[in-house]
Design a protein around this motif. Sequence first.
Motif, short mmCIF file in Angstrom:
data_model
loop_
_atom_site.label_atom_id
_atom_site.label_comp_id
_atom_site.label_asym_id
_atom_site.label_seq_id
_atom_site.Cartn_x
_atom_site.Cartn_y
_atom_site.Cartn_z
N ALA A 24 -38.21 1.01 -33.22
CA ALA A 24 -38.18 -0.26 -33.95
C ALA A 24 -38.20 0.01 -35.45
O ALA A 24 -38.84 0.96 -35.90
CB ALA A 24 -39.38 -1.12 -33.57
N VAL A 25 -37.50 -0.83 -36.21
CA VAL A 25 -37.43 -0.67 -37.66
C VAL A 25 -37.78 -2.01 -38.31
O VAL A 25 -37.18 -3.03 -38.01
CB VAL A 25 -36.03 -0.24 -38.13
CG1 VAL A 25 -36.08 0.17 -39.60
CG2 VAL A 25 -35.49 0.89 -37.28
N PHE A 26 -38.75 -1.99 -39.23
CA PHE A 26 -39.21 -3.21 -39.88
C PHE A 26 -39.05 -3.11 -41.39
O PHE A 26 -39.37 -2.07 -41.99
CB PHE A 26 -40.69 -3.46 -39.55
CG PHE A 26 -40.97 -3.55 -38.08
CD1 PHE A 26 -40.74 -4.72 -37.38
CD2 PHE A 26 -41.47 -2.45 -37.39
CE1 PHE A 26 -41.00 -4.80 -36.02
CE2 PHE A 26 -41.72 -2.52 -36.03
CZ PHE A 26 -41.49 -3.71 -35.34
N ASP A 27 -38.58 -4.19 -42.01
CA ASP A 27 -38.50 -4.30 -43.46
C ASP A 27 -39.90 -4.59 -43.98
O ASP A 27 -40.45 -5.68 -43.75
CB ASP A 27 -37.52 -5.43 -43.82
CG ASP A 27 -37.28 -5.56 -45.32
OD1 ASP A 27 -38.15 -5.13 -46.11
OD2 ASP A 27 -36.23 -6.10 -45.70
N GLU A 67 -35.21 -2.08 -48.63
CA GLU A 67 -35.42 -0.80 -49.32
C GLU A 67 -36.51 0.04 -48.66
O GLU A 67 -36.36 1.26 -48.54
CB GLU A 67 -35.80 -1.06 -50.79
CG GLU A 67 -34.70 -1.72 -51.60
CD GLU A 67 -35.09 -1.92 -53.04
OE1 GLU A 67 -36.28 -1.72 -53.38
OE2 GLU A 67 -34.21 -2.26 -53.85
N ASP A 68 -37.61 -0.58 -48.26
CA ASP A 68 -38.74 0.14 -47.68
C ASP A 68 -38.90 -0.24 -46.21
O ASP A 68 -38.93 -1.43 -45.88
CB ASP A 68 -40.03 -0.19 -48.43
CG ASP A 68 -39.94 0.15 -49.91
OD1 ASP A 68 -39.10 1.01 -50.27
OD2 ASP A 68 -40.69 -0.44 -50.69
N VAL A 69 -38.99 0.76 -45.35
CA VAL A 69 -39.02 0.49 -43.92
C VAL A 69 -40.15 1.22 -43.21
O VAL A 69 -40.58 2.30 -43.63
CB VAL A 69 -37.68 0.86 -43.23
CG1 VAL A 69 -36.55 0.00 -43.76
CG2 VAL A 69 -37.37 2.34 -43.40
N LEU A 70 -40.61 0.59 -42.15
CA LEU A 70 -41.54 1.21 -41.21
C LEU A 70 -40.81 1.38 -39.90
O LEU A 70 -40.25 0.42 -39.36
CB LEU A 70 -42.77 0.31 -41.01
CG LEU A 70 -43.82 0.83 -40.03
CD1 LEU A 70 -44.55 2.03 -40.61
CD2 LEU A 70 -44.81 -0.28 -39.68
N ILE A 71 -40.76 2.61 -39.41
CA ILE A 71 -40.06 2.92 -38.16
C ILE A 71 -41.10 3.35 -37.13
O ILE A 71 -41.95 4.19 -37.41
CB ILE A 71 -39.03 4.06 -38.37
CG1 ILE A 71 -38.03 3.66 -39.47
CG2 ILE A 71 -38.32 4.39 -37.07
CD1 ILE A 71 -37.09 4.78 -39.87
#
Length: 235
Positions: free
Chosen positions: A114-117, A180-184
């Motif tokens: 999963a990828v979150f902005d 620009e910044d992500v949590l994977i």
Amino acid sequence: MYFQHSHDIWRDFPELVPGVILARGISGQAHLEEPLARFGAAAAERLATATEGELPEIRAWRRAFSTMGLKPTQYRCASESLLRRFRKEGSLPRLHPLIDLCNAVSIAYAIPVAVFDLARISAYVEVRYATGDETYLTFAGETEHPPAKEVIFADAAGRAHARRWTNRQSGHSAVRDTTEDVLIVAEALHDTARADVESLIAALSAELSAHWPVSPRSAVLTPSAPRFECTEAAT
């Protein structure tokens, strides 16, 4: 800002192995033909001898979904859905370079990614059981309310950023051109989950560094170290 799983999730799914990556400085400009082909070839090799439902990674998620009272073939984890589409169509749709990369890694490892902005997250993300009061924004712009006890990715504002654990992400924090910044987050439950998640996190971090001007931070979480801090400590 931080990411974690609740105590209840660790209690009910002690086999869980989550891996987390933080990357700052992502853009929608990257050429990823080589890694997408490479990870796709790895997925195709596995699917040549077994269907996605026969893979140990997917079978473990199906058992978890059954435990949660969901029909595993009605609500599939994200990696199973991607593998199923890849097996039938031979490719995956192109959405955004980062999403394309994470989807390719997901099918290669058969592990949901999963990828979150981060700009769309309030204070934290916690994987926990819903209370029934949270809101979830679909990609079509509709608002839903996950029922109590459904596993969701929740933030401090009561938003559900994913429903049914690894089944469906929200449109609210989805990666877009301005991200620009992500949590994977990658999560696995099968017998060799620890080694496989460590390998996935290392491979994905290397690709991020190779194709964007980023210096990813990552961790594999455990019940004794369940929290990943997304804010760097002051020096």
